[in-house]
Design a protein around this motif. Structure first.
Motif, short mmCIF file in Angstrom:
data_model
loop_
_atom_site.label_atom_id
_atom_site.label_comp_id
_atom_site.label_asym_id
_atom_site.label_seq_id
_atom_site.Cartn_x
_atom_site.Cartn_y
_atom_site.Cartn_z
N GLN A 108 0.70 -1.26 0.23
CA GLN A 108 0.05 -0.04 -0.05
C GLN A 108 0.89 1.52 -0.12
O GLN A 108 0.53 2.30 -0.26
N GLU A 109 2.01 1.08 0.39
CA GLU A 109 2.90 2.27 0.42
C GLU A 109 3.13 2.72 -1.09
O GLU A 109 3.61 3.99 -1.38
N TYR A 110 2.87 2.08 -2.36
CA TYR A 110 3.04 2.40 -3.67
C TYR A 110 1.67 2.92 -3.99
O TYR A 110 1.47 3.27 -5.30
N GLY A 111 0.78 3.02 -3.15
CA GLY A 111 -0.60 3.62 -3.86
C GLY A 111 -1.57 2.74 -4.57
O GLY A 111 -1.42 1.49 -4.63
N PHE A 112 -2.33 3.49 -5.25
CA PHE A 112 -3.30 2.69 -6.20
C PHE A 112 -2.95 1.74 -6.99
O PHE A 112 -3.22 0.55 -6.97
N TRP A 113 -1.95 2.21 -7.77
CA TRP A 113 -1.27 1.39 -8.91
C TRP A 113 -0.45 0.18 -8.37
O TRP A 113 -0.22 -0.90 -8.88
N GLY A 114 -0.01 0.31 -7.18
CA GLY A 114 0.80 -0.55 -6.34
C GLY A 114 0.05 -1.62 -6.01
O GLY A 114 0.19 -3.12 -6.27
N ILE A 115 -1.33 -1.27 -5.60
CA ILE A 115 -2.45 -2.45 -5.24
C ILE A 115 -2.80 -3.26 -6.31
O ILE A 115 -2.86 -4.31 -6.37
N ARG A 166 -7.18 -3.66 6.01
CA ARG A 166 -8.01 -2.71 5.58
C ARG A 166 -7.08 -1.56 4.78
O ARG A 166 -5.76 -1.51 4.59
N VAL A 167 -7.78 -1.25 3.57
CA VAL A 167 -7.28 -0.21 2.69
C VAL A 167 -7.22 1.04 3.55
O VAL A 167 -7.87 1.37 4.08
N THR A 168 -5.98 1.57 3.62
CA THR A 168 -5.59 2.71 4.32
C THR A 168 -6.20 4.24 3.88
O THR A 168 -6.57 4.08 2.52
#
Length: 342
Positions: A108-115, A166-168
């Protein structure tokens, strides 16, 4: 003296057959698909009759479509695999593993595209392993995918430690897509994704050489090999596509629930196989339709919705689904025997 047959009036068509465009469309139509449309219409009528104040509301119909979308994407990949002569029991576990891996703190540290990318890569990797074991190592699809089911589900529990991830708040762009008021031209985003995947699957199956090779491999692998088709490579591609569909479904489920759980995708393999079967896909391979599978998913989701609105227990729902599956297989067997005799 033999009498001559009665002459037909010039310029008139046979009254026993419809003429023109109507006749052409009727002859080309898949009768199984038409039957499913009829069944779906009956279910809508039943739902409207039993719960007129709730079932036909726009929000409830949107809810049915949204709930159909996630397992529907899985069913598209499953349909291609079954048409190609295989089976994939691991789709539900792959969805769980992808959703869990995509929602770890590190990812999740890489954000939307990481997920999104992580979930897709994990699922495609699982599909690739399935394909390699089945196509190049000669494992029976049932055994190979059953092993993947156990392994992927176990890894999902291990990675999540049995807890919900959970999604942060920082990645609210993911969960925003699943909000009740999220609309694109009045349509929920998850439904649009499902529609896009279904259309793409239909085009691949019916308008490309890949689709023709899939049908050939599922119908008669030896004949396909003699015709110059690389049967092993084709099967590998099919399981990779199934994995990709699982990855997309995992992302959609993460969007819908706002979390990744090791219980995600529970029984998705049964729902996807059941939808494909009642949609007219032969378990022995060589024949099937994406449209039929989509309608199959809608039928099962509508049944679940009607039962829930009428406060019927889940075990009754499962019995009804089982009866529908048995009826569909019996009809398939009888149809196949009739076609063979003629």
């Amino acid at each position: 003296m033999l009498s001559s047959p009665p002459a037909r009036a010039v310029g008139k068509t046979d009254a026993r057959k419809p003429s023109g465009t109507v006749a052409t469309l009727w002859e080309r139509a898949d009768k199984r698909v038409l039957a499913l449309v009829l069944v779906l219409g009956i279910l809508v009528a039943v739902g409207g009759y039993t719960e007129p104040d709730t079932f036909l509301r726009v929000n409830n119909l949107r809810n049915i479509l949204t709930q159909s979308s996630i397992v529907g994407v899985v069913a598209v990949g499953m349909t291609l695999v079954i048409i190609g002569g295989g089976i994939d029991l691991s789709v539900g576990a792959i969805v769980a593993l992808s959703s869990v891996w995509a929602t770890t703190v590190a990812t999740q540290e890489y954000g939307f595209w990481g997920i999104l990318v992580t979930g897709l890569l994990v699922a495609v990797g699982c599909g690739l392993i399935n394909g390699l074991l089945i196509a190049y190592e000669g494992l029976v699809p049932f055994i190979a995918t059953l092993a993947m089911l156990a392994s992927a589900r176990g890894m999902a529990v291990w990675i999540s430690d049995g807890k919900t991830q959970r999604v942060t708040v920082e990645n609210a762009a993911v969960t925003d897509l699943g909000l009740p008021d999220a609309r694109v031209l009045g349509i929920p985003p998850l439904v649009m994704i499902f529609a896009g995947i279904a259309i793409l699957g239909w085009l691949v199956l019916n308008r490309t050489s890949f689709g023709r090779r899939t049908v050939a491999v599922g119908g008669n692998p030896e004949a396909a090999r003699l015709a110059g088709i690389d049967v092993r490579r084709q099967r590998l591609y099919l399981y990779v596509i199934s994995g990709l569909c699982c990855g997309i479904a995992a992302f959609m489920l993460t969007v819908f629930t706002g979390s990744g759980q090791n219980t995600n995708g529970n029984l998705y393999e049964l729902d996807a196989i059941a939808a494909a079967i009642i949609g007219g896909t032969l378990l022995s391979g060589g024949r099937g339709t994406i449209v039929g599978s989509v309608l199959g998913v809608l039928v099962f989701t509508t049944i679940t919705n009607i039962f829930s609105l009428n406060n019927l227990q889940s075990d009754v729902q499962q019995i009804a689904k089982g009866a529908i599956i048995v009826a569909a297989v019996v009809i398939q067997n009888r149809t196949s025997r009739t076609a063979a005799e003629t």
